[in-house]
Motif scaffolding. Sequence first.
Motif, PDB file in Angstrom:
ATOM      1  N   SER A 202       0.848  -1.187   0.000  1.00  0.00           N
ATOM      2  CA  SER A 202       0.000   0.000   0.000  1.00  0.00           C
ATOM      3  C   SER A 202       0.883   1.235   0.000  1.00  0.00           C
ATOM      4  O   SER A 202       2.112   1.132   0.149  1.00  0.00           O
ATOM      5  N   SER A 203       0.265   2.402  -0.174  1.00  0.00           N
ATOM      6  CA  SER A 203       1.058   3.626  -0.188  1.00  0.00           C
ATOM      7  C   SER A 203       0.202   4.823   0.197  1.00  0.00           C
ATOM      8  O   SER A 203      -1.029   4.771   0.156  1.00  0.00           O
ATOM      9  N   VAL A 231       4.902  14.323  -7.064  1.00  0.00           N
ATOM     10  CA  VAL A 231       4.222  13.317  -6.255  1.00  0.00           C
ATOM     11  C   VAL A 231       5.213  12.754  -5.245  1.00  0.00           C
ATOM     12  O   VAL A 231       6.265  12.232  -5.621  1.00  0.00           O
ATOM     13  N   ARG A 232       4.872  12.888  -3.973  1.00  0.00           N
ATOM     14  CA  ARG A 232       5.638  12.263  -2.892  1.00  0.00           C
ATOM     15  C   ARG A 232       4.843  11.049  -2.427  1.00  0.00           C
ATOM     16  O   ARG A 232       3.661  11.180  -2.114  1.00  0.00           O
ATOM     17  N   GLU A 233       5.501   9.881  -2.388  1.00  0.00           N
ATOM     18  CA  GLU A 233       4.754   8.663  -2.066  1.00  0.00           C
ATOM     19  C   GLU A 233       5.547   7.773  -1.117  1.00  0.00           C
ATOM     20  O   GLU A 233       6.715   7.460  -1.374  1.00  0.00           O
ATOM     21  N   ILE A 234       4.901   7.394  -0.031  1.00  0.00           N
ATOM     22  CA  ILE A 234       5.480   6.454   0.936  1.00  0.00           C
ATOM     23  C   ILE A 234       4.845   5.093   0.690  1.00  0.00           C
ATOM     24  O   ILE A 234       3.621   4.948   0.741  1.00  0.00           O
ATOM     25  N   HIS A 235       5.681   4.093   0.393  1.00  0.00           N
ATOM     26  CA  HIS A 235       5.193   2.744   0.105  1.00  0.00           C
ATOM     27  C   HIS A 235       5.412   1.855   1.326  1.00  0.00           C
ATOM     28  O   HIS A 235       6.516   1.819   1.880  1.00  0.00           O
ATOM     29  N   MET A 236       4.371   1.130   1.699  1.00  0.00           N
ATOM     30  CA  MET A 236       4.431   0.264   2.872  1.00  0.00           C
ATOM     31  C   MET A 236       4.547  -1.209   2.480  1.00  0.00           C
ATOM     32  O   MET A 236       3.942  -1.655   1.509  1.00  0.00           O
ATOM     33  N   LEU A 244       9.759   2.042   1.012  1.00  0.00           N
ATOM     34  CA  LEU A 244      10.244   2.824  -0.125  1.00  0.00           C
ATOM     35  C   LEU A 244       9.629   4.208  -0.070  1.00  0.00           C
ATOM     36  O   LEU A 244       8.424   4.358   0.186  1.00  0.00           O
ATOM     37  N   TYR A 245      10.459   5.220  -0.319  1.00  0.00           N
ATOM     38  CA  TYR A 245       9.964   6.595  -0.420  1.00  0.00           C
ATOM     39  C   TYR A 245      10.328   7.127  -1.792  1.00  0.00           C
ATOM     40  O   TYR A 245      11.487   7.030  -2.223  1.00  0.00           O
ATOM     41  N   SER A 246       9.338   7.671  -2.503  1.00  0.00           N
ATOM     42  CA  SER A 246       9.549   8.152  -3.863  1.00  0.00           C
ATOM     43  C   SER A 246       9.140   9.620  -3.982  1.00  0.00           C
ATOM     44  O   SER A 246       8.113  10.030  -3.433  1.00  0.00           O
ATOM     45  N   THR A 247       9.952  10.395  -4.698  1.00  0.00           N
ATOM     46  CA  THR A 247       9.569  11.748  -5.089  1.00  0.00           C
ATOM     47  C   THR A 247       9.737  11.818  -6.594  1.00  0.00           C
ATOM     48  O   THR A 247      10.829  11.559  -7.115  1.00  0.00           O
TER      49      THR A 247
END
Length: 272
Positions: A202-203, A231-236, A244-247
């Motif tokens: 999930s994110s 888009v800043r996204e934290i993946h669980m 994972l953290y994505s920008t």
Amino acid sequence: MPPRSIDPSASATLNDRIWSGMPRENLATRVANAIREQVQQGALQRGSQLRSEVELSRDLGVSRQTLREATRMLTLEGLLTIRHGMGTFVTDPPVTLSSPLNSMHSMSALIRANGGEPSIRELKVRRLTATAEVATALQISASSPVAEILRVRLISGKPLAVAYDYIALQERPEETLQLIQSFDGGSIYDFMRTKLQMPLLSSEASLTAVAAGKRHADLLKVKQGFPLLLVREIHMTGKQSHGLYSTVFHNSTLMEFTLVRPGSPGNHVSKV
């Protein structure tokens, strides 16, 4: 297949449109309006090449300077593209991707679903000390080591997004970093699942409009200050662990995001 050039009959139609233009329009504007109209009507097809400046100005009965000014106007609009050493072309229509914010998805799969061909460039993997933002997103201390993956995502050769992915290097950092350095730039979801044994389940994502700085402008082939969608996204992973953290900085002319919001009596789709 080489691009098709405009045939003489199209030039004749342009000529008629130019000389029947509004009297208060200057000649360069008439030429620009005539070419634009022909493109909109499909008489000049997207991707087609204009005849040489000498030939087209002669056929239209205008000076090369007038034609050059009309071409400049249409180039600024994005309707024409000048390829140095090749000529002037009618710009291909941009492919716009629509991405749902309420679900996780593979960017490569999204590009293919919209008829594009995904590819990457500028792939770089390096070890960094986590910034405050990255540390908070990954739930680690600010002094912890992380791996940063930089990619420029392309759709059919056009720069679409600059992506930064961050993975914590907490257990066996050197071994984990070496494994991450084998990433080929494809699906980060597949890589996390198969190589790192960290399936992303999930994110949480946020969307912000930002202006392109020099670095991102250069990478995306846009002007400095051009509007980008960040888009800043934290993946669980399992147990809500932040894996994972994505920008990701997206070209706003090629990407849009949608969000489905339940409501009464039905669902409504909001576009951003």
